[in-house]
Design an enzyme around this catalytic site. Sequence first.
Site, short mmCIF file in Angstrom:
data_model
loop_
_atom_site.label_atom_id
_atom_site.label_comp_id
_atom_site.label_asym_id
_atom_site.label_seq_id
_atom_site.Cartn_x
_atom_site.Cartn_y
_atom_site.Cartn_z
N ASP A 18 0.66 -1.15 0.21
CA ASP A 18 0.21 -0.17 0.15
C ASP A 18 0.82 1.11 -0.12
O ASP A 18 1.84 1.20 0.74
CB ASP A 18 -1.40 -0.23 0.86
CG ASP A 18 -2.11 1.20 1.01
OD1 ASP A 18 -2.32 1.31 -0.02
OD2 ASP A 18 -2.94 1.03 2.56
N ASN A 20 1.87 3.35 -3.08
CA ASN A 20 2.23 3.29 -4.28
C ASN A 20 1.85 5.12 -4.35
O ASN A 20 3.05 5.99 -5.44
CB ASN A 20 1.72 2.30 -5.69
CG ASN A 20 2.62 0.71 -4.74
OD1 ASN A 20 3.16 1.47 -3.81
ND2 ASN A 20 1.99 0.05 -5.98
N GLY A 21 0.19 5.26 -4.57
CA GLY A 21 -0.21 6.58 -4.87
C GLY A 21 0.28 7.42 -4.35
O GLY A 21 0.48 9.00 -4.60
N ARG A 22 0.55 7.48 -2.99
CA ARG A 22 1.18 8.58 -2.01
C ARG A 22 2.47 8.64 -2.84
O ARG A 22 3.00 9.91 -2.16
CB ARG A 22 0.34 8.16 -0.62
CG ARG A 22 -0.33 8.72 0.07
CD ARG A 22 -1.06 7.89 0.97
NE ARG A 22 -1.34 6.46 0.74
CZ ARG A 22 -1.28 5.15 2.14
NH1 ARG A 22 -1.23 6.29 3.23
NH2 ARG A 22 -1.75 4.73 1.56
N TRP A 23 3.59 7.49 -2.73
CA TRP A 23 4.76 7.67 -2.69
C TRP A 23 5.01 8.80 -4.13
O TRP A 23 5.27 9.29 -4.53
CB TRP A 23 5.03 6.53 -3.34
CG TRP A 23 6.93 6.51 -3.09
CD1 TRP A 23 7.51 5.78 -2.29
CD2 TRP A 23 6.98 6.37 -4.62
NE1 TRP A 23 8.71 5.72 -3.01
CE2 TRP A 23 9.33 6.17 -4.24
CE3 TRP A 23 7.31 6.49 -5.87
CZ2 TRP A 23 9.88 6.15 -5.56
CZ3 TRP A 23 7.61 6.41 -6.98
CH2 TRP A 23 9.28 6.66 -6.88
N HIS A 35 3.15 2.64 -9.17
CA HIS A 35 3.48 0.82 -9.27
C HIS A 35 4.04 0.45 -10.12
O HIS A 35 5.11 -0.83 -9.72
CB HIS A 35 1.83 1.21 -10.06
CG HIS A 35 0.29 1.40 -9.53
ND1 HIS A 35 0.39 0.86 -7.71
CD2 HIS A 35 -0.43 1.81 -10.27
CE1 HIS A 35 -0.74 1.14 -7.72
NE2 HIS A 35 -1.32 1.99 -8.94
N SER A 63 -7.62 -6.19 -5.10
CA SER A 63 -8.52 -6.54 -4.90
C SER A 63 -9.87 -6.54 -5.51
O SER A 63 -9.70 -6.04 -6.91
CB SER A 63 -8.94 -5.47 -4.15
OG SER A 63 -9.23 -4.99 -4.42
N LEU A 129 10.89 -21.58 -3.39
CA LEU A 129 10.34 -20.59 -2.76
C LEU A 129 9.34 -19.92 -3.78
O LEU A 129 9.26 -20.99 -5.28
CB LEU A 129 10.93 -18.76 -2.64
CG LEU A 129 9.98 -17.90 -2.39
CD1 LEU A 129 9.72 -17.83 -1.07
CD2 LEU A 129 10.53 -16.78 -3.09
#
Length: 242
Positions: A18, A20-23, A35, A63, A129
């Site tokens: 969570d 990405n937009g604010r970054w 993104h 989501s 993994l």
Amino acid sequence: MTTETISKVPAHVSLIMDGNGRWAKERGKERVQGHFEGVESVHACVQAAAKAGVKYLSIFAFSEENWNRPEAEVVSLMGLMVKAMAAYIDGMCEEGVRFVVLGNRARLGDELNAIIDSCMERTAHNDRLTFIIFISYSGKWDILQAAKKMALEMEENPERKQEILDMGVSGFDKYLVTAGIPDPDLIVRTSGENRLSNYLLWQGAYSEFLFVDTLWPDFREKEFNDALAEYAKRDRRYGKVK
Ligand code: FPP
């Protein structure tokens, strides 16, 4: 803290990416740039998880609710996922990473579904993994599709009705899209938001939660290892007395 000093490594770490937009906004860039940078964080975390001996790493990439974002952002996110998979598939093969996508794949476009199939097939036998991306996923959707599968199985096999009705919690696990994957030991959410946002509702019943202020594009190897170190300090009791 380095991975060498981490005594208790979680088998399954799940990341709610969570911020990405604010970054991007903080840097005067378009949201999509956040993104793009976020994909680099995904890459860093996959490498850090493999190095630390984590066996399952999962990320919440999109989501069911994210379909309600502006169409241009949805289109660029879908395109970004296609590009990221194409860019990292060879590396995943070389590093022994098994790639899995879980979610409501019926809603995804043909191009994305085709590359997901190809990446899953090519990496199916890797076992260092397992890297899971949840796309078009929500916890309530997962529980509902599991209940429908169970009802259908009962209808098609009336002779098994009692056996299905007697099923316990672990019996229900196999109808969820995560069948065969251990529940997450640790769920980390970035960007200072303290919510589960309809993520692994059933599977997260006994997960340890860690909420960090770091925005997803800044969450790299150091931040991942810090989360592992925090997990190592937790005392898990599963409702029992120790
Ligand atoms: C949350 O930030 C991030 C997302 C909804 C999408 C993240 C998806 C990726 C980085 C693609 C990864 C895919 C692959 C194949 C590696 P936000 O947009 O909600 O940020 P905000 O809360 O600051 O607005």
